[in-house]
Write an enzyme that holds these catalytic residues in place. Structure first.
Site, PDB file in Angstrom:
ATOM      1  N   HIS A 196      22.212  33.979  68.984  1.00 26.11           N
ATOM      2  CA  HIS A 196      21.540  32.697  68.772  1.00 26.11           C
ATOM      3  C   HIS A 196      21.332  31.929  70.075  1.00 26.11           C
ATOM      4  CE1 HIS A 196      25.217  30.412  69.486  1.00 26.11           C
ATOM      5  NE2 HIS A 196      25.858  31.324  68.762  1.00 26.11           N
TER       6      HIS A 196
ATOM      7  N   GLU B 145      30.067  34.267  62.934  1.00 30.12           N
ATOM      8  CA  GLU B 145      31.019  34.375  64.033  1.00 30.12           C
ATOM      9  C   GLU B 145      32.433  34.496  63.476  1.00 30.12           C
ATOM     10  OE1 GLU B 145      32.057  35.358  66.790  1.00 30.12           O
ATOM     11  OE2 GLU B 145      30.972  34.025  68.177  1.00 30.12           O
TER      12      GLU B 145
END
Length: 202
Positions: free
Chosen positions: A9, A82
């Protein structure tokens, strides 16, 4: 041949502030949005058949910038999140070190032995993330698929592909919007590009 394009990202506020994000849903900065647009432009000429992302907005928004160039929607896969940093989320390195003396050092030296307080282990992250990747690859034979995820997540996925011990996960650098390409030949993954950010011009 199936091609997997794995992208980290764009930049977030907590990236700038060096805070541990984990499952916290932190938005992209203006720079992060520009990075996402840049990686979308870079991949615009690729023949992409599907786009997947973590459900956290920093990954999902980055994926949207890629998908829009191909008139595709983003499929959300929470297993691509994550690592869960638990009690450490929102804290800086200094704050964590002050509250958990000696424990944070294991994150960098022996992450495979670390159980994050209130969070996950890197083994748990690898198992959930790599299972998601294998499912995506199985569902797209002979296609090109984009997956947008997070630095730690991508690192553990690449360790799994290369059969590298998780204690070496930080040897695999992943910058914001880094592009990684994996090609599957008869089910065997071959990494052909790693941490490429040539689309970023600052």
């Amino acid at each position: 041949m199936t091609r997997l394009i794995v992208v980290r990202h764009g930049q977030t506020v907590w990236n700038l502030e060096r805070k541990y994000q984990g499952h916290s849903d932190i938005a992209l900065t203006d720079k992060g949005l520009r990075q996402a647009e840049a990686v979308g432009a870079r991949l615009a000429d690729e023949k992409i058949d599907a786009v997947y992302a973590s459900d956290l907005s920093r990954a999902f928004k980055t994926a949207e910038c890629i998908a829009a160039k191909h008139s595709l929607t983003v499929s959300v896969v929470p297993a691509l999140r994550e690592i869960k940093f638990g009690d450490w989320e929102g804290l800086t390195y200094e704050q964590i070190t002050a509250q958990w003396p000696g424990l944070l050092g294991k994150l960098w030296t022996t992450p495979d032995e670390l159980q994050i307080p209130g969070g996950e282990s890197f083994q748990q992250l690898k198992e959930r993330a790599y299972a998601a990747i294998e499912k995506i690859v199985d569902e797209h034979p002979d296609q090109t698929v984009v997956v947008v995820a997070h630095g730690g997540t991508i690192g553990t996925i690449l360790c799994a592909m290369l059969d590298i011990h998780l204690n070496h996960v930080w040897n695999i650098r992943q910058d914001n919007t880094a592009v990684n390409i994996i090609e599957y030949y008869e089910g065997r993954p071959t990494i052909t590009l790693l941490n490429c950010v040539r689309h970023l011009v600052e």
